[in-house]
Scaffold this motif. Sequence first.
Motif, PDB file in Angstrom:
ATOM      1  N   SER A   1       0.828  -1.211   0.000  1.00  0.00           N
ATOM      2  CA  SER A   1       0.000   0.000   0.000  1.00  0.00           C
ATOM      3  C   SER A   1       0.855   1.252   0.000  1.00  0.00           C
ATOM      4  O   SER A   1       0.579   2.204  -0.727  1.00  0.00           O
ATOM      5  N   LYS A   2       1.914   1.250   0.808  1.00  0.00           N
ATOM      6  CA  LYS A   2       2.816   2.406   0.852  1.00  0.00           C
ATOM      7  C   LYS A   2       3.522   2.589  -0.484  1.00  0.00           C
ATOM      8  O   LYS A   2       3.689   3.706  -0.960  1.00  0.00           O
ATOM      9  N   LYS A   3       3.927   1.489  -1.092  1.00  0.00           N
ATOM     10  CA  LYS A   3       4.610   1.559  -2.376  1.00  0.00           C
ATOM     11  C   LYS A   3       3.673   2.095  -3.448  1.00  0.00           C
ATOM     12  O   LYS A   3       4.053   2.946  -4.238  1.00  0.00           O
ATOM     13  N   GLU A   4       2.433   1.596  -3.481  1.00  0.00           N
ATOM     14  CA  GLU A   4       1.456   2.072  -4.451  1.00  0.00           C
ATOM     15  C   GLU A   4       1.193   3.564  -4.267  1.00  0.00           C
ATOM     16  O   GLU A   4       1.075   4.304  -5.229  1.00  0.00           O
ATOM     17  N   LYS A   5       1.101   4.000  -3.017  1.00  0.00           N
ATOM     18  CA  LYS A   5       0.838   5.408  -2.734  1.00  0.00           C
ATOM     19  C   LYS A   5       1.993   6.263  -3.232  1.00  0.00           C
ATOM     20  O   LYS A   5       1.792   7.286  -3.864  1.00  0.00           O
ATOM     21  N   SER A   6       3.230   5.836  -2.988  1.00  0.00           N
ATOM     22  CA  SER A   6       4.378   6.634  -3.411  1.00  0.00           C
ATOM     23  C   SER A   6       4.483   6.668  -4.933  1.00  0.00           C
ATOM     24  O   SER A   6       4.836   7.687  -5.508  1.00  0.00           O
ATOM     25  N   VAL A   7       4.172   5.563  -5.615  1.00  0.00           N
ATOM     26  CA  VAL A   7       4.185   5.546  -7.079  1.00  0.00           C
ATOM     27  C   VAL A   7       3.121   6.496  -7.609  1.00  0.00           C
ATOM     28  O   VAL A   7       3.345   7.247  -8.553  1.00  0.00           O
ATOM     29  N   TRP A   8       1.931   6.491  -6.998  1.00  0.00           N
ATOM     30  CA  TRP A   8       0.852   7.379  -7.410  1.00  0.00           C
ATOM     31  C   TRP A   8       1.264   8.837  -7.266  1.00  0.00           C
ATOM     32  O   TRP A   8       1.028   9.653  -8.146  1.00  0.00           O
ATOM     33  N   GLU A   9       1.913   9.191  -6.154  1.00  0.00           N
ATOM     34  CA  GLU A   9       2.328  10.577  -5.916  1.00  0.00           C
ATOM     35  C   GLU A   9       3.391  11.015  -6.913  1.00  0.00           C
ATOM     36  O   GLU A   9       3.413  12.163  -7.337  1.00  0.00           O
ATOM     37  N   ILE A  10       4.267  10.119  -7.308  1.00  0.00           N
ATOM     38  CA  ILE A  10       5.331  10.462  -8.267  1.00  0.00           C
ATOM     39  C   ILE A  10       4.740  10.660  -9.668  1.00  0.00           C
ATOM     40  O   ILE A  10       5.107  11.586 -10.378  1.00  0.00           O
ATOM     41  N   THR A  11       3.823   9.802 -10.070  1.00  0.00           N
ATOM     42  CA  THR A  11       3.277   9.863 -11.426  1.00  0.00           C
ATOM     43  C   THR A  11       2.125  10.871 -11.575  1.00  0.00           C
ATOM     44  O   THR A  11       1.752  11.218 -12.680  1.00  0.00           O
TER      45      THR A  11
END
Length: 61
Positions: free
Chosen positions: A49-59
């Motif tokens: 979940s944390k990884k998905e959130k960080s990828v979403w914020e970057i993209t």
Amino acid sequence: MRELEADGLITRHDDHQVPPSVTYHLTSLGKDLAMTMNQLFDWGQELYSKKEKSVWEITNP
């Protein structure tokens, strides 16, 4: 299943009936392992979940 039984994680009970019926139960060691595996699963879900959130914020700034 036989390996799990040999490792002491489950017990096997043959009901000696027709049609054949066998039941399995977790031993206390098996229950301890199940708790540990659930904790590992929860940790993985949280990390994902944390990884998905960080990828979403970057993209999607």
